[in-house]
Scaffold this motif. Structure first.
Motif, PDB file in Angstrom:
ATOM      1  N   GLU A 132      -1.793   4.294  26.688  1.00 42.21           N
ATOM      2  CA  GLU A 132      -2.411   5.411  25.898  1.00 42.21           C
ATOM      3  C   GLU A 132      -1.377   5.755  24.908  1.00 42.21           C
ATOM      4  O   GLU A 132      -1.754   6.174  23.784  1.00 42.21           O
ATOM      5  N   GLY A 133      -0.082   5.504  24.740  1.00 46.20           N
ATOM      6  CA  GLY A 133       0.672   5.910  24.135  1.00 46.20           C
ATOM      7  C   GLY A 133       0.836   7.615  24.144  1.00 46.20           C
ATOM      8  O   GLY A 133       0.593   8.137  25.101  1.00 46.20           O
ATOM      9  N   LEU A 134       1.583   7.848  23.313  1.00 46.00           N
ATOM     10  CA  LEU A 134       1.935   9.551  23.288  1.00 46.00           C
ATOM     11  C   LEU A 134       1.904   9.878  21.817  1.00 46.00           C
ATOM     12  O   LEU A 134       2.620   9.497  21.084  1.00 46.00           O
ATOM     13  N   ASP A 135       1.179  11.195  21.867  1.00 48.73           N
ATOM     14  CA  ASP A 135       1.020  12.000  20.417  1.00 48.73           C
ATOM     15  C   ASP A 135       2.058  12.782  20.159  1.00 48.73           C
ATOM     16  O   ASP A 135       1.836  13.999  20.770  1.00 48.73           O
ATOM     17  N   ILE A 136       3.523  12.377  19.547  1.00 54.32           N
ATOM     18  CA  ILE A 136       4.297  13.383  19.565  1.00 54.32           C
ATOM     19  C   ILE A 136       4.314  14.340  18.456  1.00 54.32           C
ATOM     20  O   ILE A 136       5.160  15.303  18.091  1.00 54.32           O
ATOM     21  N   THR A 137       2.988  14.323  17.620  1.00 52.47           N
ATOM     22  CA  THR A 137       2.870  15.359  16.904  1.00 52.47           C
ATOM     23  C   THR A 137       2.060  16.589  17.559  1.00 52.47           C
ATOM     24  O   THR A 137       2.181  17.521  16.910  1.00 52.47           O
ATOM     25  N   GLN A 138       1.918  16.579  18.669  1.00 48.34           N
ATOM     26  CA  GLN A 138       1.477  17.651  19.365  1.00 48.34           C
ATOM     27  C   GLN A 138       2.701  18.018  20.383  1.00 48.34           C
ATOM     28  O   GLN A 138       3.715  17.596  19.931  1.00 48.34           O
ATOM     29  N   ASP A 139       2.512  19.099  20.756  1.00 47.23           N
ATOM     30  CA  ASP A 139       3.535  19.771  21.682  1.00 47.23           C
ATOM     31  C   ASP A 139       4.687  20.192  21.008  1.00 47.23           C
ATOM     32  O   ASP A 139       5.947  19.961  21.234  1.00 47.23           O
ATOM     33  N   MET A 140       4.542  20.854  19.835  1.00 47.10           N
ATOM     34  CA  MET A 140       5.668  21.095  18.995  1.00 47.10           C
ATOM     35  C   MET A 140       6.313  22.328  19.440  1.00 47.10           C
ATOM     36  O   MET A 140       7.497  22.433  19.056  1.00 47.10           O
ATOM     37  N   LYS A 141       5.957  23.145  20.123  1.00 42.41           N
ATOM     38  CA  LYS A 141       6.418  24.433  20.709  1.00 42.41           C
ATOM     39  C   LYS A 141       6.455  24.143  22.192  1.00 42.41           C
ATOM     40  O   LYS A 141       5.771  23.581  22.858  1.00 42.41           O
ATOM     41  N   PRO A 142       7.564  24.745  22.840  1.00 41.36           N
ATOM     42  CA  PRO A 142       7.640  24.938  24.201  1.00 41.36           C
ATOM     43  C   PRO A 142       6.436  25.376  25.025  1.00 41.36           C
ATOM     44  O   PRO A 142       5.935  26.408  24.209  1.00 41.36           O
ATOM     45  N   PRO A 143       5.915  24.801  25.941  1.00 43.39           N
ATOM     46  CA  PRO A 143       4.551  25.421  26.414  1.00 43.39           C
ATOM     47  C   PRO A 143       4.888  26.779  27.025  1.00 43.39           C
ATOM     48  O   PRO A 143       6.104  27.171  27.627  1.00 43.39           O
ATOM     49  N   LYS A 144       4.096  27.544  27.281  1.00 47.58           N
ATOM     50  CA  LYS A 144       4.059  29.212  27.710  1.00 47.58           C
ATOM     51  C   LYS A 144       3.015  29.122  28.913  1.00 47.58           C
ATOM     52  O   LYS A 144       1.694  29.090  28.572  1.00 47.58           O
ATOM     53  N   SER A 145       3.510  29.213  30.058  1.00 46.53           N
ATOM     54  CA  SER A 145       2.587  29.027  30.969  1.00 46.53           C
ATOM     55  C   SER A 145       2.008  30.564  31.338  1.00 46.53           C
ATOM     56  O   SER A 145       1.923  30.905  32.548  1.00 46.53           O
ATOM     57  N   LEU A 146       1.733  31.356  30.497  1.00 46.97           N
ATOM     58  CA  LEU A 146       1.215  32.689  30.479  1.00 46.97           C
ATOM     59  C   LEU A 146      -0.100  32.887  30.369  1.00 46.97           C
ATOM     60  O   LEU A 146      -0.724  32.229  29.491  1.00 46.97           O
TER      61      LEU A 146
END
Lengths: 196, 222, 185
Positions: A132-146
């Motif tokens: 599948e590969g990995l779209d590194i243009t996503q997840d630009m910011k650290p995730p916030k589990s809030l």
């Protein structure tokens, strides 16, 4: 003065803020190229004269013109390369489809460079890890589990949150949802953030 | 359902001799991420870490498909996956950015690499760098260089694109004690001197002084 | 480094929670968690603690150092010493911010703690500015930065490193030999 047009191209870049792109200055480039052609032709004829008639006093002028030629070459290359860096940044900001207002400022070759860049990047991302590969243009910011409290402004139907729960987004209903799942719906005006 | 995740903590196949637990693998990824973020040059490629982490993520995602939706367990796993994927993406982004910034120098280094020496580029990155160079060279040629006088139709990319500045200052934390690190003087009036880097201590100094220690893992950039 | 990334790293710190649900031991990629039993303390990373807290599934036990008396002591020490004193947690600032913003009802004397931690932070950052200033003006080649936290380093990183690199380039251009004649374009 020689090289003035070339320096103007560089000045043009300095006036632009980071990440901005002005219209491709085709005219400016052509003027530099014309000046280069003239300088080169003058040098060619002076070189011939210096050789055939032994006029060594021409040599400093020839050297001077050559320096101007190099400087012009450097200015044009710098102008073009700097624009490529800006165009590259646009791919990361806007995704693979650029707004028409930006494309309008690019020359045909820049669009071609951009398309090739897109292709190389896509190929790179597809080849990461498994199939599948990995779209590194996503997840630009650290995730916030809030989670945040939201109110539904219109009927939107069923909505699945990441852990698989399905909730019904009905007008005026309130929900407690992961923030990252709501951001888009808030922008679209489906949900509003309830600030207690 | 309780068992759906229990195998996640072992490597799916116990093939490699260097037994690294998934937790150690993630720690390695985070170290590589920070080093890559702060080092002025491209670090050695950590393809095997990237592959193993991707494998872990895929495996965990697969398990999540089989889990009852809305389960609290599923949401915890989901959050962890998001965190790891962020580090992995950010790490790969840092590398790609450096490759784009220094491509002529990085490709040159790769060309002159002795056989058997570790590569600085993963195969994917190498392909990308080559395409980036070709694309950029051909663009400059089409738009301008071919219209220039015959003796000015090429640009030496190695000279034209700035090199990484290895003399940049960096912050670091020491993992393994080091003795006698020579600190070069900043001015002619100063003299060079040696320092010891104690385990756990933190320092500010030039990257070039400690570059090999970053590569070996003895110090960590912060 | 973006401050949100420093916060991201801080969220890995372990904290104790008292959950109100039960769940078997979990096998995360980064290590095992649990088991969770109602009313019993269990250690979890902060990111999970905050999430569970928000979903009203747990109460967070404040870290031992997050205590008015202890912090007052640290503040006095920090004001007395010229160097950076050891700090109880490498992410004290982010932890304070996150816990007070999202779990203040579990932290006794939350307002006092907020003020104390801010005082400690301000004192330390003021020292950091002074030492950065002297590092630059003395043209030092090396500095020991023990006890500084990542968030503290991060407040001065860009400014300090850019200044040092610019000064280095200026000095290099003063050297007689034509150093670094790279055609930047």
């Amino acid at each position: 003065m020689f090289c003035e047009k070339g320096v103007e191209l560089i000045k043009e870049l300095h006036l632009l803020g980071d990440g901005q792109l002005s219209a491709f200055n085709e005219d400016g480039i052509r003027q530099v190229l014309d000046e280069m052609k003239a300088l080169y032709e003058q040098n060619q004829s002076d070189v011939n004269e210096a050789k055939s008639e032994g006029k060594s006093e021409l040599i400093p002028t020839i050297k001077f013109r050559h320096t101007c030629l190099l400087r012009n070459q450097r200015c044009v290359a710098a102008y073009l390369y700097d624009r490529l860096l800006r165009i590259r940044a646009l791919r990361w900001e806007y995704g693979s489809v650029l707004p028409a207002s930006i494309r309008f400022h690019m020359c045909a070759e820049e669009l071609e460079w951009f398309n090739q860049y897109k292709k190389s990047l896509a190929m790179y991302m597809r080849s990461l890890g498994g199939e599948e590969g990995l779209d590194i243009t996503q997840d630009m910011k650290p995730p916030k589990s809030l989670y945040i409290e939201v109110r539904c402004l219109k009927d939107h139907g069923e909505f699945e949150i990441d852990d698989g729960t399905i909730i019904l987004l009905k007008k005026n209903s309130q929900h407690f949802l992961p923030r990252w799942k709501c951001e888009q719906l808030i922008r679209q005006g489906v949900l509003e953030h309830v600030i207690s | 359902m309780a068992d759906a995740f229990s195998e996640a903590s072992d490597r799916s196949e116990d093939d490699s001799q260097d037994v690294m637990t998934p937790a150690e693998l993630i720690a390695k990824l985070e170290q590589a991420w920070l080093n890559e973020k702060f080092s002025p040059e491209l670090m050695e490629s950590k393809s095997e870490i990237v592959e193993c982490v991707m494998e872990q993520l895929t495996h965990m995602e697969g398990n999540l498909q089989r889990v009852r939706k809305g389960d609290i367990k599923a949401s915890i796993h989901r959050m962890e996956i998001d965190r790891i994927r962020f580090v992995l993406s950010s790490y790969l982004r840092s590398r790609l950015r450096k490759i784009e910034k220094y491509f002529p120098h990085i490709l040159e280094k790769e060309k002159s690499r002795a056989e058997g020496d570790p590569s600085f580029l993963s195969p994917e990155e190498f392909a990308f760098a080559k395409e980036y160079l070709a694309n950029t060279e051909s663009y400059l040629k089409t738009v301008a260089l071919r219209h220039m006088p015959p003796n000015l139709q090429t640009v030496d990319m190695l000279k034209a694109v700035p090199k990484p500045c290895l003399d940049s200052f960096v912050f670091l934390r020491v993992h393994e004690r080091q003795e006698n690190i020579l600190v070069e003087p900043e001015t002619d009036e100063q003299r060079e001197y040696a320092i010891d880097l104690e385990e756990g201590s933190q320092h500010l100094m030039r990257y070039s002084t400690i570059a090999p220690l970053v590569a070996s893992g003895a110090v960590q950039l912060i | 480094m973006d401050p949100s990334e420093v916060e991201f790293l801080a969220e890995k710190e372990m904290v104790t929670i008292i959950s109100n649900f039960s769940l078997d031991k979990m096998y995360l990629i980064g290590g095992d968690l649990g088991p969770f039993n109602p009313g019993l303390p269990v250690n979890v990373p902060l990111w999970l603690a905050l999430n569970l807290k928000q979903r009203q599934k747990c109460r967070i036990v404040p870290p031992e150092w997050m205590d008015v008396e202890k912090l007052e002591e640290i503040r006095e020490q920090e004001r007395k010493e010229e160097t950076f004193t050891p700090i109880p947690n490498p992410h004290y600032m982010e932890l304070t911010k996150l816990l007070l913003n999202h779990a203040s009802d579990n932290i006794p004397k939350a307002d006092e703690i907020r003020t104390l931690v801010k005082d400690i932070w301000d004192t330390r950052v003021a020292k950091l500015r002074l030492s950065a200033d002297s590092f630059i003006s003395q043209l030092e080649a090396h500095a020991k930065l023990d006890n500084l936290t990542l968030m503290e380093i991060n407040t001065t990183r860009t400014f300090l490193l850019d200044s040092l690199n610019s000064m280095y380039k200026l000095r290099a251009s003063l050297q007689p030999q034509p150093a670094a004649k790279g055609h930047h374009y």
